[in-house]
Design a protein around this motif. Structure first.
Motif, PDB file in Angstrom:
ATOM      1  N   TRP A 193      -2.005   4.688  -5.505  1.00 59.74           N
ATOM      2  CA  TRP A 193      -3.432   4.921  -5.314  1.00 59.74           C
ATOM      3  C   TRP A 193      -3.802   4.759  -3.843  1.00 59.74           C
ATOM      4  O   TRP A 193      -3.246   3.929  -3.126  1.00 59.74           O
ATOM      5  N   ILE A 219     -15.588  -0.173  -6.843  1.00 61.95           N
ATOM      6  CA  ILE A 219     -14.245   0.112  -6.332  1.00 61.95           C
ATOM      7  C   ILE A 219     -13.915   1.566  -6.659  1.00 61.95           C
ATOM      8  O   ILE A 219     -14.030   1.987  -7.810  1.00 61.95           O
ATOM      9  N   TYR A 256     -14.736   0.437  -1.195  1.00 63.18           N
ATOM     10  CA  TYR A 256     -14.961  -0.843  -1.871  1.00 63.18           C
ATOM     11  C   TYR A 256     -16.239  -1.459  -1.316  1.00 63.18           C
ATOM     12  O   TYR A 256     -16.353  -1.718  -0.117  1.00 63.18           O
ATOM     13  N   SER A 299       2.150   1.773  -3.490  1.00 58.40           N
ATOM     14  CA  SER A 299       1.120   2.011  -4.487  1.00 58.40           C
ATOM     15  C   SER A 299       0.952   3.498  -4.757  1.00 58.40           C
ATOM     16  O   SER A 299       1.216   4.351  -3.907  1.00 58.40           O
ATOM     17  N   THR A 322      -6.972  -6.006  -8.077  1.00 58.42           N
ATOM     18  CA  THR A 322      -8.319  -5.812  -7.544  1.00 58.42           C
ATOM     19  C   THR A 322      -8.833  -7.118  -6.940  1.00 58.42           C
ATOM     20  O   THR A 322      -8.267  -8.193  -7.156  1.00 58.42           O
ATOM     21  N   GLN A 323      -9.946  -6.997  -6.209  1.00 59.91           N
ATOM     22  CA  GLN A 323     -10.533  -8.155  -5.540  1.00 59.91           C
ATOM     23  C   GLN A 323     -11.354  -9.020  -6.489  1.00 59.91           C
ATOM     24  O   GLN A 323     -11.701 -10.149  -6.169  1.00 59.91           O
ATOM     25  N   LYS A 380     -10.851   4.463  -6.111  1.00 57.66           N
ATOM     26  CA  LYS A 380      -9.493   4.762  -5.694  1.00 57.66           C
ATOM     27  C   LYS A 380      -9.162   6.206  -6.068  1.00 57.66           C
ATOM     28  O   LYS A 380      -9.701   6.741  -7.045  1.00 57.66           O
ATOM     29  N   GLU A 417       0.832  -1.209   0.000  1.00 60.93           N
ATOM     30  CA  GLU A 417       0.000   0.000   0.000  1.00 60.93           C
ATOM     31  C   GLU A 417       0.865   1.258   0.000  1.00 60.93           C
ATOM     32  O   GLU A 417       0.537   2.265  -0.614  1.00 60.93           O
ATOM     33  N   ASP A 457      -6.956   3.671  -1.384  1.00 61.39           N
ATOM     34  CA  ASP A 457      -8.207   2.922  -1.394  1.00 61.39           C
ATOM     35  C   ASP A 457      -9.287   3.751  -0.699  1.00 61.39           C
ATOM     36  O   ASP A 457      -9.320   3.852   0.527  1.00 61.39           O
TER      37      ASP A 457
END
Length: 590
Positions: free
Chosen positions: A20, A395, A25, A18, A366-367, A397, A15, A22
């Motif tokens: 981005w 989602i 979600y 990253s 992604t999930q 972001k 994270e 979060d």
């Protein structure tokens, strides 16, 4: 405990690395849509952008137009049919400057202002087939029975240039006992042909400002592109394509100059310009298009063969990127404050890849598999990425303000040194002398080259005609039966495995009643099976036919086995091939 702490620390490090944040979600949002049915707009003129989604619902039911504000659903409206595209546009210069929402569904465009129904535009009907009208007129007057009507409509369907109407197609799909009731129910109604909308976009009317009035650009199932007036909803321009459009990308202004890029179902991209009824440029893709995005002046297309291809606006191919998984959706990431544009690609392996030209600059995991992507201003945040998943999840972001996309490829590939130009030495004296000789004797050298070229073409044509007339080529002529064949010999002897690969190369006609026979020297070889009856050859499929050949000689010699493909009841072969058998190493060693 140690495993838990290590996994949590790795997720925290991912994270931190990253680009981005979060933001939200919701796996139970029940949003089933595509990138063409999602848009961001300031619907109320208060500076807060909303998310507009054309929801496909479950199994073709409960289609809705949903509006999200922040992380919650603000409003929803029922749609009568599946949405093909959703976009927002300004219809007029009235204050406050609030955009309208256009939803393309079937042959209609539903326009909403202030999230209330405002106008419905219907595509103009198409011309019906006059022969079809005459046949139904005879049925109306009880001059023909339903079976005769069925035969006549089938003949019109196979030969006429204008397709049949939906009523005739539904009639041909009926069972024989139900045909009479169908005719009595519909014979009094006029014949109508109605097309539907396949894709939609917007085009600025006369100014390039972000809040300028825009026209609607729609693609139809009848292979047309229509430009609609934003106020009167009349057709300002109509352009015809060779195939049905699937994706649109529009740039420019209608009153000045514009360019419409269309990806069609025939696997090609067509480029239309102002006042051109036909496409000006054509780009043939390697597979069916799955998405179309314009990055600056270049065109990027995603294809079903797991490739991403870049082209100039005149159709010259720039690069090809091979994706690690099938492509699900794609969209444009436009970072306006930094002048940065990239292509975002949702893949079937639950990843979203970002490409700057052909370089992979970021990967988002992604999930669930992503089915739609939209980047832009949402709420009061400028750089927001919104995605919906295959399971109906939402989602959201946010791009970090410190995020920097390096213009180098993250994926594995050739080293950077491979793209560095070599230092080519300067022109030598021999090169200069050769250039002077070519300049002085250019005409004579051109005549000699042309004579040799014509002689080569003549020899090739004669050899080709001779092979076709004697059926000695492994490919038949189109006047006989469109078949090609190649043979593979496996083994070192004395027993060889012989495999014939036969393929029907026609467009849509199967090949039946074909026989395969072998001719060979029986003193040298023995075949387990020397005669076959080929199955029905479906166009495009490869049919392997296998047999075993045993070498009887121990002298280390080989011969040719001839293969004939014949039609049952005919003595002249359709196709002949010669197979050069290898020397049997088993018997030679013995």
């Amino acid at each position: 405990m140690a495993a838990t702490s290590s996994s949590s620390s790795s997720s925290e490090s991912n994270e931190a690395n990253s680009k981005w944040l979060d933001a939200h979600y919701d796996p139970m949002a029940n949003l089933y849509t595509f990138s063409s049915c999602i848009a961001l707009a300031d619907l109320h003129g208060d500076g807060e952008y909303k998310l507009v989604v054309g929801d496909l619902g479950m199994a073709g039911h409960t289609m809705r137009l949903k509006v999200y504000r922040g992380t919650g659903l603000a409003s929803e409206s029922t749609l009568l049919d599946l949405p093909a595209a959703v976009t927002t546009f300004l219809m007029d210069q009235n204050e406050p400057r609030t955009p309208a929402v256009a939803v393309a569904s079937g042959p209609f465009i539903y326009v909403y202002k202030n999230l209330r129904p405002y106008f419905k535009f219907t595509l103009p009907p198409l011309d019906a087939n006059p022969l079809e009208q005459d046949v139904w007129e005879q049925a109306k007057e009880d001059m023909i029975d339903p079976l005769t009507l069925k035969e006549m409509l089938e003949g019109i369907r196979d030969k006429a240039e204008i397709p049949l109407s939906v009523r005739s197609l539904r009639f041909l799909a009926q069972d024989v006992p139900e045909m009479e009731n169908f005719v009595n129910l519909h014979k009094g109604q006029p014949i109508k042909r109605q097309t539907v909308i396949t894709c939609m976009s917007t085009l600025k009317k006369n100014m390039a400002d972000e809040d300028a009035v825009s026209c609607l650009v729609i693609g139809t199932e009848s292979a047309d592109v229509l430009i609609l007036d934003p106020e009167a909803f009349t057709i300002l321009a109509k352009m015809t394509l060779p195939s049905v459009p699937a994706f649109l990308d529009v740039m420019g202004q209608f009153d000045v100059e514009y360019r419409v890029t269309v990806a069609c179902r025939d696997g090609s991209i067509y480029i239309l310009r102002r006042e051109s009824k036909r496409p000006k440029y054509c780009i043939e893709l390697s597979a069916q298009p799955m998405g179309l995005v314009r990055v600056h002046k270049n065109i990027v297309a995603g294809c079903s063969d797991e490739t991403l291809q870049g082209y100039t606006q005149k159709g010259k191919k720039l690069w090809t990127v091979y994706l690690p998984a099938p492509l699900m959706t794609m969209s444009l990431l436009d970072h306006k404050s930094r002048g940065f544009q990239a292509v975002m690609v949702g893949l079937a392996n639950q990843e979203v890849h970002m490409y700057l030209d052909k370089n992979l600059v970021d990967v988002i995991r992604t999930q669930d598999v992503v089915t739609s992507i939209c980047f832009g201003r949402y709420g009061r945040e400028d750089n927001t990425l919104i995605m919906t998943s295959k399971g109906g999840g939402l989602i959201i972001k946010i791009l970090k303000r410190t995020a920097v996309f390096e213009e180098k490829d993250m994926s594995l590939g050739p080293p950077v040194a491979q793209s560095i130009r070599l230092s080519v030495p300067k022109k030598t004296r021999l090169y200069v002398d050769q250039t002077l000789r070519e300049r002085e004797n250019a005409v004579a050298m051109h005549h000699v080259f042309q004579m040799d070229l014509y002689r080569l073409r003549l020899m090739a044509a004669r050899a080709y005609v001779k092979a076709l007339e004697s059926s000695l080529a492994p490919i038949t002529s189109t006047l006989q039966e469109p078949i090609k064949m190649n043979a593979v010999v496996q083994g070192i002897g004395p027993t060889f495995k012989l495999t014939l690969h036969i393929q029907n190369t026609s467009a849509g006609r199967p090949s039946i009643n074909l026989l395969v026979s072998f001719l060979y020297d029986q003193s040298l070889y023995a075949m387990k099976r020397a005669f076959f009856k080929a199955p029905m050859l479906v166009p495009g499929l490869n049919y392997p036919i296998e047999t075993f050949v045993e070498c009887l000689s121990d002298k280390g010699i080989s011969d040719v086995i001839k293969v004939f493909v014949l039609r049952e009841g005919q003595s002249m072969p359709l196709l002949t091939a010669h197979i050069n058998m290898p020397v049997s190493e088993g018997l030679a060693a013995a």
